[in-house]
Write an enzyme that holds these catalytic residues in place. Sequence first.
Site, short mmCIF file in Angstrom:
data_model
loop_
_atom_site.label_atom_id
_atom_site.label_comp_id
_atom_site.label_asym_id
_atom_site.label_seq_id
_atom_site.Cartn_x
_atom_site.Cartn_y
_atom_site.Cartn_z
N ASP A 196 9.25 -24.83 -18.41
CA ASP A 196 8.64 -23.73 -19.24
C ASP A 196 8.44 -22.42 -18.36
O ASP A 196 8.38 -22.32 -17.27
CB ASP A 196 7.36 -24.24 -19.55
CG ASP A 196 6.44 -23.22 -20.64
OD1 ASP A 196 7.08 -22.84 -21.46
OD2 ASP A 196 5.41 -22.88 -20.35
N ASP A 198 6.39 -19.27 -19.45
CA ASP A 198 4.85 -18.63 -19.67
C ASP A 198 3.61 -19.78 -19.40
O ASP A 198 3.58 -20.74 -19.52
CB ASP A 198 4.70 -18.19 -21.09
CG ASP A 198 5.37 -17.11 -21.62
OD1 ASP A 198 5.18 -15.78 -22.04
OD2 ASP A 198 6.76 -17.32 -21.47
N ARG A 241 2.42 -14.91 -34.88
CA ARG A 241 2.30 -13.97 -33.69
C ARG A 241 3.18 -12.89 -33.66
O ARG A 241 3.01 -11.73 -33.43
CB ARG A 241 2.02 -14.49 -32.45
CG ARG A 241 0.74 -15.27 -32.22
CD ARG A 241 0.84 -16.47 -31.16
NE ARG A 241 1.77 -17.55 -31.01
CZ ARG A 241 2.33 -18.01 -29.99
NH1 ARG A 241 1.81 -17.81 -28.84
NH2 ARG A 241 2.95 -19.03 -30.29
N SER A 284 12.24 -22.02 -22.62
CA SER A 284 10.91 -21.50 -23.09
C SER A 284 10.64 -20.97 -24.42
O SER A 284 11.64 -20.68 -25.20
CB SER A 284 10.77 -20.17 -22.07
OG SER A 284 9.72 -19.36 -22.50
N ASN A 355 3.63 -27.76 -26.73
CA ASN A 355 5.07 -27.69 -26.97
C ASN A 355 6.01 -28.09 -25.81
O ASN A 355 7.07 -28.45 -26.16
CB ASN A 355 5.55 -26.43 -27.54
CG ASN A 355 5.19 -25.29 -26.37
OD1 ASN A 355 4.42 -25.35 -25.56
ND2 ASN A 355 6.25 -24.40 -26.41
#
Length: 404
Positions: A196, A198, A241, A284, A355
Amino acid sequence: MREIVLINLTGPDRPGLTASVTGALARCGAGILDIGQAVVHDILSFGILVEVPAGSELSILQKELLLVAHGLGQQVRFTSVSEAEYAAWVADQGKPRYIVTLMTRRVTAAQLERVSAITARHGLEIEQIDRLSGRLPLDTPEARSKGCIEFSVRGEPADPAALRAEFLLTAQELNVDIGFQLDTLFRRIRRLAVFDMDSTLIEAEVIDELAKAAGIGDKVAAITERAMRGELDFCASFKERLALLKGLPEEVLAEIGASLRLTEGAEVLFAELRRLGYKTAILSGGFSYFARQVQAKLGIDYVFANELEIVDGKVTGVAVEPIVDGQRKADLLRQLAAREGLSLEQTIAVGDGANDLPMLGLAGLGVAFRAKPLVRQSARQAISNLGLDGILYLLGYRDRDGIR
Protein backbone atom coordinates in the site's frame (compact mmCIF):
# COMPACT_ATOMS: atom_id res chain seq x y z
CA MET A 1 29.39 -51.47 23.45
CA ARG A 2 29.10 -48.03 21.83
CA GLU A 3 28.47 -45.02 24.03
CA ILE A 4 26.80 -41.66 23.33
CA VAL A 5 28.20 -38.62 25.14
CA LEU A 6 27.24 -34.94 25.14
CA ILE A 7 30.30 -32.72 25.55
CA ASN A 8 29.86 -29.08 26.60
CA LEU A 9 32.69 -26.54 26.63
CA THR A 10 32.41 -23.00 28.01
CA GLY A 11 35.03 -20.27 28.19
CA PRO A 12 36.77 -17.48 26.25
CA ASP A 13 36.45 -17.79 22.48
CA ARG A 14 39.72 -18.94 20.94
CA PRO A 15 40.86 -19.27 17.31
CA GLY A 16 41.33 -22.91 16.42
CA LEU A 17 39.19 -24.23 19.28
CA THR A 18 36.87 -26.28 17.07
CA ALA A 19 39.82 -27.81 15.23
CA SER A 20 41.52 -28.74 18.51
CA VAL A 21 38.38 -30.35 19.98
CA THR A 22 37.43 -32.28 16.85
CA GLY A 23 41.06 -33.32 16.40
CA ALA A 24 41.00 -34.95 19.83
CA LEU A 25 37.72 -36.67 18.96
CA ALA A 26 39.15 -37.88 15.65
CA ARG A 27 42.10 -39.51 17.39
CA CYS A 28 39.60 -41.50 19.45
CA GLY A 29 37.51 -42.49 16.41
CA ALA A 30 34.38 -40.67 17.61
CA GLY A 31 31.42 -40.00 15.31
CA ILE A 32 29.59 -36.66 15.37
CA LEU A 33 25.83 -36.85 15.95
CA ASP A 34 25.12 -33.16 16.60
CA ILE A 35 27.08 -29.95 17.02
CA GLY A 36 26.36 -26.31 17.80
CA GLN A 37 28.03 -23.25 19.24
CA ALA A 38 27.31 -19.64 20.15
CA VAL A 39 29.51 -16.73 21.18
CA VAL A 40 28.08 -14.01 23.40
CA HIS A 41 30.45 -11.12 24.17
CA ASP A 42 33.51 -13.28 23.39
CA ILE A 43 32.37 -16.12 25.69
CA LEU A 44 31.92 -19.41 23.88
CA SER A 45 29.30 -22.06 24.53
CA PHE A 46 30.11 -25.16 22.47
CA GLY A 47 28.18 -28.43 22.47
CA ILE A 48 28.91 -31.61 20.58
CA LEU A 49 27.11 -34.96 20.74
CA VAL A 50 29.39 -37.87 19.89
CA GLU A 51 29.22 -41.61 19.43
CA VAL A 52 32.16 -43.49 20.88
CA PRO A 53 32.41 -46.78 18.95
CA ALA A 54 32.56 -50.16 20.60
CA GLY A 55 36.12 -51.08 21.52
CA SER A 56 37.18 -47.46 22.18
CA GLU A 57 37.91 -46.25 25.68
CA LEU A 58 35.66 -43.40 26.81
CA SER A 59 38.14 -42.57 29.54
CA ILE A 60 40.87 -41.96 26.94
CA LEU A 61 38.56 -39.60 25.04
CA GLN A 62 37.72 -37.73 28.23
CA LYS A 63 41.39 -37.43 29.13
CA GLU A 64 42.27 -36.09 25.67
CA LEU A 65 39.51 -33.49 25.82
CA LEU A 66 40.36 -32.42 29.37
CA LEU A 67 43.92 -31.68 28.25
CA VAL A 68 42.70 -29.76 25.19
CA ALA A 69 40.15 -27.80 27.24
CA HIS A 70 42.72 -26.91 29.90
CA GLY A 71 45.10 -25.60 27.27
CA LEU A 72 42.36 -23.42 25.79
CA GLY A 73 41.05 -22.12 29.11
CA GLN A 74 37.74 -23.95 28.75
CA GLN A 75 35.53 -25.70 31.23
CA VAL A 76 34.31 -29.07 29.95
CA ARG A 77 31.44 -31.31 31.02
CA PHE A 78 30.56 -34.85 29.90
CA THR A 79 26.98 -36.18 30.00
CA SER A 80 26.09 -39.75 29.07
CA VAL A 81 23.07 -40.13 26.78
CA SER A 82 21.17 -43.39 26.56
CA GLU A 83 20.17 -44.87 23.22
CA ALA A 84 16.51 -44.42 24.20
CA GLU A 85 17.11 -40.71 24.88
CA TYR A 86 18.88 -40.39 21.54
CA ALA A 87 16.01 -42.15 19.74
CA ALA A 88 13.51 -39.75 21.34
CA TRP A 89 15.64 -36.81 20.21
CA VAL A 90 15.69 -38.15 16.64
CA ALA A 91 11.90 -38.55 16.70
CA ASP A 92 11.51 -34.89 17.70
CA GLN A 93 12.83 -33.72 14.33
CA GLY A 94 9.42 -34.49 12.83
CA LYS A 95 7.73 -31.83 14.96
CA PRO A 96 6.78 -28.51 13.34
CA ARG A 97 9.19 -25.59 13.77
CA TYR A 98 8.09 -22.00 14.17
CA ILE A 99 9.96 -18.71 14.19
CA VAL A 100 9.14 -16.12 16.85
CA THR A 101 10.60 -12.70 15.97
CA LEU A 102 10.81 -10.05 18.70
CA MET A 103 11.31 -6.52 17.29
CA THR A 104 11.64 -3.37 19.37
CA ARG A 105 13.64 -0.17 19.74
CA ARG A 106 15.49 -1.53 22.78
CA VAL A 107 15.34 -5.17 23.88
CA THR A 108 14.54 -5.60 27.58
CA ALA A 109 14.56 -8.56 29.94
CA ALA A 110 10.83 -8.02 30.53
CA GLN A 111 10.10 -8.47 26.83
CA LEU A 112 12.16 -11.65 26.59
CA GLU A 113 10.60 -13.04 29.76
CA ARG A 114 7.05 -12.52 28.49
CA VAL A 115 7.71 -13.96 25.04
CA SER A 116 9.57 -17.03 26.34
CA ALA A 117 6.92 -17.62 29.03
CA ILE A 118 4.11 -17.48 26.44
CA THR A 119 5.87 -19.98 24.16
CA ALA A 120 6.43 -22.37 27.09
CA ARG A 121 2.82 -22.02 28.25
CA HIS A 122 1.62 -23.07 24.81
CA GLY A 123 3.84 -26.15 24.66
CA LEU A 124 6.59 -24.77 22.43
CA GLU A 125 10.24 -25.54 23.20
CA ILE A 126 12.93 -22.97 22.36
CA GLU A 127 15.70 -24.65 20.35
CA GLN A 128 17.78 -21.63 19.37
CA ILE A 129 17.97 -17.89 20.04
CA ASP A 130 19.73 -15.50 17.63
CA ARG A 131 20.25 -11.74 17.58
CA LEU A 132 19.46 -10.39 14.11
CA SER A 133 20.01 -6.70 14.85
CA GLY A 134 23.47 -5.16 14.84
CA ARG A 135 25.45 -3.99 17.84
CA LEU A 136 24.62 -0.44 18.90
CA PRO A 137 26.54 2.10 21.00
CA LEU A 138 24.99 2.64 24.44
CA ASP A 139 24.13 6.28 23.69
CA THR A 140 22.19 5.54 20.45
CA PRO A 141 19.02 7.72 20.41
CA GLU A 142 15.77 5.78 20.84
CA ALA A 143 14.47 6.84 17.41
CA ARG A 144 17.54 5.36 15.69
CA SER A 145 17.75 2.22 17.79
CA LYS A 146 16.64 -1.21 16.54
CA GLY A 147 16.64 -4.55 18.29
CA CYS A 148 15.58 -7.96 17.02
CA ILE A 149 15.79 -11.37 18.67
CA GLU A 150 14.74 -14.50 16.78
CA PHE A 151 13.59 -17.66 18.54
CA SER A 152 13.43 -21.00 16.76
CA VAL A 153 10.80 -23.08 18.59
CA ARG A 154 9.61 -26.66 18.25
CA GLY A 155 6.16 -28.11 18.76
CA GLU A 156 2.53 -27.42 17.88
CA PRO A 157 0.48 -24.91 19.89
CA ALA A 158 -2.80 -26.42 21.08
CA ASP A 159 -4.64 -23.12 20.54
CA PRO A 160 -2.90 -20.90 17.94
CA ALA A 161 -5.56 -18.17 18.29
CA ALA A 162 -4.96 -17.91 22.04
CA LEU A 163 -1.19 -17.84 21.49
CA ARG A 164 -1.52 -15.02 18.99
CA ALA A 165 -3.86 -13.08 21.30
CA GLU A 166 -1.24 -13.25 24.06
CA PHE A 167 1.46 -12.06 21.70
CA LEU A 168 -0.74 -9.11 20.61
CA LEU A 169 -1.45 -8.11 24.20
CA THR A 170 2.25 -8.28 25.08
CA ALA A 171 3.12 -6.23 22.00
CA GLN A 172 0.77 -3.44 23.09
CA GLU A 173 1.85 -3.49 26.74
CA LEU A 174 5.62 -3.63 26.19
CA ASN A 175 6.08 -1.65 22.94
CA VAL A 176 7.33 -4.64 21.02
CA ASP A 177 6.38 -6.38 17.78
CA ILE A 178 6.16 -10.17 17.83
CA GLY A 179 6.14 -12.19 14.62
CA PHE A 180 5.02 -15.82 14.68
CA GLN A 181 5.33 -17.92 11.52
CA LEU A 182 5.88 -21.48 10.45
CA ASP A 183 9.50 -22.12 9.56
CA THR A 184 9.34 -23.30 5.96
CA LEU A 185 11.52 -23.15 2.89
CA PHE A 186 9.22 -20.46 1.44
CA ARG A 187 10.26 -18.05 4.19
CA ARG A 188 13.65 -17.79 2.51
CA ILE A 189 12.64 -17.81 -1.17
CA ARG A 190 10.00 -15.09 -1.42
CA ARG A 191 10.52 -12.89 -4.48
CA LEU A 192 7.58 -10.46 -4.85
CA ALA A 193 6.66 -7.71 -2.39
CA VAL A 194 3.61 -5.45 -2.82
CA PHE A 195 2.79 -2.37 -0.75
CA ASP A 196 0.00 0.00 0.00
CA MET A 197 1.23 3.58 -0.37
CA ASP A 198 -0.58 6.03 1.91
CA SER A 199 0.50 5.69 5.57
CA THR A 200 2.65 2.72 4.51
CA LEU A 201 5.31 3.87 2.05
CA ILE A 202 4.67 7.53 2.82
CA GLU A 203 3.81 9.21 6.11
CA ALA A 204 0.51 10.70 4.95
CA GLU A 205 -2.90 9.99 3.49
CA VAL A 206 -2.65 12.00 0.27
CA ILE A 207 -6.38 12.48 -0.12
CA ASP A 208 -6.43 14.10 3.32
CA GLU A 209 -3.59 16.44 2.30
CA LEU A 210 -5.51 17.42 -0.84
CA ALA A 211 -8.59 18.07 1.29
CA LYS A 212 -6.63 20.36 3.62
CA ALA A 213 -5.52 22.39 0.61
CA ALA A 214 -9.17 22.59 -0.46
CA GLY A 215 -10.23 23.78 3.01
CA ILE A 216 -12.22 20.63 3.86
CA GLY A 217 -9.51 18.70 5.69
CA ASP A 218 -11.45 17.69 8.80
CA LYS A 219 -14.46 16.47 6.83
CA VAL A 220 -12.46 14.25 4.48
CA ALA A 221 -10.07 13.02 7.20
CA ALA A 222 -13.02 11.76 9.25
CA ILE A 223 -14.31 9.75 6.27
CA THR A 224 -10.79 8.38 5.57
CA GLU A 225 -10.35 7.27 9.18
CA ARG A 226 -13.65 5.39 9.18
CA ALA A 227 -12.83 3.74 5.84
CA MET A 228 -9.40 2.61 7.05
CA ARG A 229 -10.95 1.16 10.20
CA GLY A 230 -13.32 -0.86 8.01
CA GLU A 231 -16.47 1.01 9.07
CA LEU A 232 -17.27 2.26 5.55
CA ASP A 233 -17.20 0.62 2.12
CA PHE A 234 -13.95 1.75 0.51
CA CYS A 235 -15.29 2.44 -3.00
CA ALA A 236 -18.28 4.44 -1.76
CA SER A 237 -16.19 6.47 0.66
CA PHE A 238 -13.51 7.05 -1.98
CA LYS A 239 -16.05 8.47 -4.44
CA GLU A 240 -17.55 10.63 -1.68
CA ARG A 241 -14.19 12.09 -0.72
CA LEU A 242 -13.06 12.58 -4.30
CA ALA A 243 -16.25 14.49 -5.17
CA LEU A 244 -15.43 16.97 -2.41
CA LEU A 245 -12.14 17.80 -4.18
CA LYS A 246 -13.84 19.02 -7.36
CA GLY A 247 -12.23 22.22 -8.62
CA LEU A 248 -8.91 21.81 -6.80
CA PRO A 249 -6.16 23.47 -8.95
CA GLU A 250 -3.61 21.14 -10.54
CA GLU A 251 -0.64 23.11 -9.18
CA VAL A 252 -1.62 22.07 -5.65
CA LEU A 253 -0.77 18.47 -6.56
CA ALA A 254 2.86 19.35 -7.28
CA GLU A 255 3.17 21.21 -3.97
CA ILE A 256 1.80 18.27 -2.00
CA GLY A 257 3.90 15.76 -3.93
CA ALA A 258 7.06 17.68 -3.07
CA SER A 259 6.17 17.66 0.64
CA LEU A 260 5.52 13.92 0.99
CA ARG A 261 7.97 12.04 3.20
CA LEU A 262 8.94 8.40 2.82
CA THR A 263 8.27 6.22 5.83
CA GLU A 264 11.19 5.30 8.08
CA GLY A 265 13.16 2.38 6.67
CA ALA A 266 11.61 2.49 3.19
CA GLU A 267 14.83 3.28 1.33
CA VAL A 268 16.80 0.59 3.16
CA LEU A 269 14.08 -2.01 2.63
CA PHE A 270 13.78 -1.42 -1.12
CA ALA A 271 17.54 -1.31 -1.63
CA GLU A 272 17.80 -4.70 0.09
CA LEU A 273 14.85 -6.21 -1.79
CA ARG A 274 16.36 -5.06 -5.07
CA ARG A 275 19.73 -6.56 -4.12
CA LEU A 276 18.04 -9.85 -3.25
CA GLY A 277 16.25 -10.07 -6.61
CA TYR A 278 12.71 -9.16 -5.52
CA LYS A 279 10.11 -7.60 -7.79
CA THR A 280 8.15 -4.84 -6.04
CA ALA A 281 4.83 -3.12 -6.60
CA ILE A 282 2.61 -0.36 -5.24
CA LEU A 283 -1.04 -1.44 -4.96
CA SER A 284 -2.71 1.71 -3.72
CA GLY A 285 -6.18 3.07 -3.18
CA GLY A 286 -4.48 6.46 -3.48
CA PHE A 287 -3.54 8.26 -6.67
CA SER A 288 -1.12 7.21 -9.42
CA TYR A 289 0.09 10.84 -9.73
CA PHE A 290 1.83 10.46 -6.36
CA ALA A 291 2.53 6.72 -6.63
CA ARG A 292 4.73 7.32 -9.67
CA GLN A 293 6.79 9.80 -7.64
CA VAL A 294 7.30 7.18 -4.93
CA GLN A 295 8.11 4.62 -7.62
CA ALA A 296 10.92 6.84 -8.93
CA LYS A 297 12.38 7.40 -5.45
CA LEU A 298 12.42 3.73 -4.44
CA GLY A 299 12.98 1.96 -7.77
CA ILE A 300 9.66 0.09 -7.68
CA ASP A 301 8.79 -2.18 -10.61
CA TYR A 302 4.99 -1.89 -10.84
CA VAL A 303 2.41 0.74 -9.89
CA PHE A 304 -1.36 0.25 -9.70
CA ALA A 305 -3.34 3.12 -8.22
CA ASN A 306 -6.37 5.32 -8.91
CA GLU A 307 -6.27 7.97 -11.62
CA LEU A 308 -6.89 11.54 -10.54
CA GLU A 309 -8.86 13.05 -13.45
CA ILE A 310 -7.86 16.63 -14.32
CA VAL A 311 -9.63 18.79 -16.92
CA ASP A 312 -8.67 22.40 -17.74
CA GLY A 313 -6.15 22.39 -14.89
CA LYS A 314 -8.65 21.35 -12.19
CA VAL A 315 -9.59 18.13 -10.44
CA THR A 316 -12.97 16.93 -11.73
CA GLY A 317 -13.92 14.99 -8.60
CA VAL A 318 -15.03 12.04 -10.75
CA ALA A 319 -13.69 8.57 -9.97
CA VAL A 320 -12.06 6.73 -12.89
CA GLU A 321 -12.99 3.05 -12.96
CA PRO A 322 -11.79 0.52 -12.00
CA ILE A 323 -11.16 1.78 -8.49
CA VAL A 324 -8.31 0.06 -6.68
CA ASP A 325 -10.09 -1.27 -3.59
CA GLY A 326 -9.33 -4.24 -1.36
CA GLN A 327 -10.53 -6.90 -3.78
CA ARG A 328 -8.67 -5.33 -6.69
CA LYS A 329 -5.47 -5.32 -4.64
CA ALA A 330 -5.87 -9.05 -4.02
CA ASP A 331 -6.58 -9.67 -7.70
CA LEU A 332 -3.51 -7.66 -8.72
CA LEU A 333 -1.34 -9.62 -6.31
CA ARG A 334 -2.50 -12.86 -7.95
CA GLN A 335 -1.84 -11.45 -11.43
CA LEU A 336 1.65 -10.20 -10.55
CA ALA A 337 2.62 -13.51 -8.94
CA ALA A 338 1.47 -15.37 -12.07
CA ARG A 339 3.34 -12.92 -14.31
CA GLU A 340 6.56 -13.50 -12.36
CA GLY A 341 6.07 -17.28 -12.26
CA LEU A 342 5.74 -17.35 -8.47
CA SER A 343 3.41 -19.08 -6.05
CA LEU A 344 1.45 -16.87 -3.66
CA GLU A 345 3.53 -18.39 -0.83
CA GLN A 346 6.50 -16.54 -2.35
CA THR A 347 4.84 -13.13 -2.00
CA ILE A 348 4.83 -10.41 0.66
CA ALA A 349 2.04 -7.85 1.13
CA VAL A 350 2.25 -4.80 3.40
CA GLY A 351 -0.46 -2.30 4.31
CA ASP A 352 -2.19 -0.43 7.10
CA GLY A 353 -5.90 -0.17 6.27
CA ALA A 354 -8.94 -2.44 6.18
CA ASN A 355 -8.85 -2.39 2.38
CA ASP A 356 -5.42 -4.07 2.58
CA LEU A 357 -6.70 -7.12 4.45
CA PRO A 358 -7.60 -9.18 1.33
CA MET A 359 -4.05 -8.97 -0.03
CA LEU A 360 -2.48 -9.44 3.43
CA GLY A 361 -4.46 -12.65 3.84
CA LEU A 362 -3.55 -13.89 0.36
CA ALA A 363 0.22 -13.32 0.51
CA GLY A 364 2.65 -15.83 1.95
CA LEU A 365 3.75 -13.09 4.37
CA GLY A 366 1.11 -10.45 5.15
CA VAL A 367 2.29 -7.57 7.35
CA ALA A 368 0.06 -4.93 8.95
CA PHE A 369 2.38 -1.93 9.17
CA ARG A 370 1.59 0.73 11.82
CA ALA A 371 -1.97 -0.33 11.20
CA LYS A 372 -5.41 0.36 12.60
CA PRO A 373 -6.41 -1.98 15.48
CA LEU A 374 -8.79 -4.04 13.31
CA VAL A 375 -6.09 -4.63 10.71
CA ARG A 376 -3.41 -5.39 13.30
CA GLN A 377 -5.65 -8.00 14.92
CA SER A 378 -6.68 -9.57 11.61
CA ALA A 379 -3.29 -9.77 9.88
CA ARG A 380 -0.95 -12.65 10.60
CA GLN A 381 2.05 -10.34 11.25
CA ALA A 382 2.25 -6.75 12.45
CA ILE A 383 4.97 -4.14 12.83
CA SER A 384 4.15 -1.00 14.78
CA ASN A 385 7.38 -0.06 16.58
CA LEU A 386 10.08 -0.24 13.90
CA GLY A 387 10.34 1.16 10.38
CA LEU A 388 9.59 -0.66 7.14
CA ASP A 389 13.04 -2.26 7.15
CA GLY A 390 11.84 -4.32 10.13
CA ILE A 391 10.18 -6.54 7.50
CA LEU A 392 13.64 -7.88 6.69
CA TYR A 393 13.82 -9.38 10.18
CA LEU A 394 10.69 -11.42 9.45
CA LEU A 395 12.60 -12.89 6.51
CA GLY A 396 15.44 -13.90 8.83
CA TYR A 397 18.00 -11.37 7.61
CA ARG A 398 20.63 -10.03 9.98
CA ASP A 399 21.81 -6.43 9.88
CA ARG A 400 25.33 -7.65 9.11
CA ASP A 401 24.03 -9.41 5.97
CA GLY A 402 23.01 -6.26 4.19
CA ILE A 403 23.82 -2.73 3.16
CA ARG A 404 22.22 -1.04 6.13
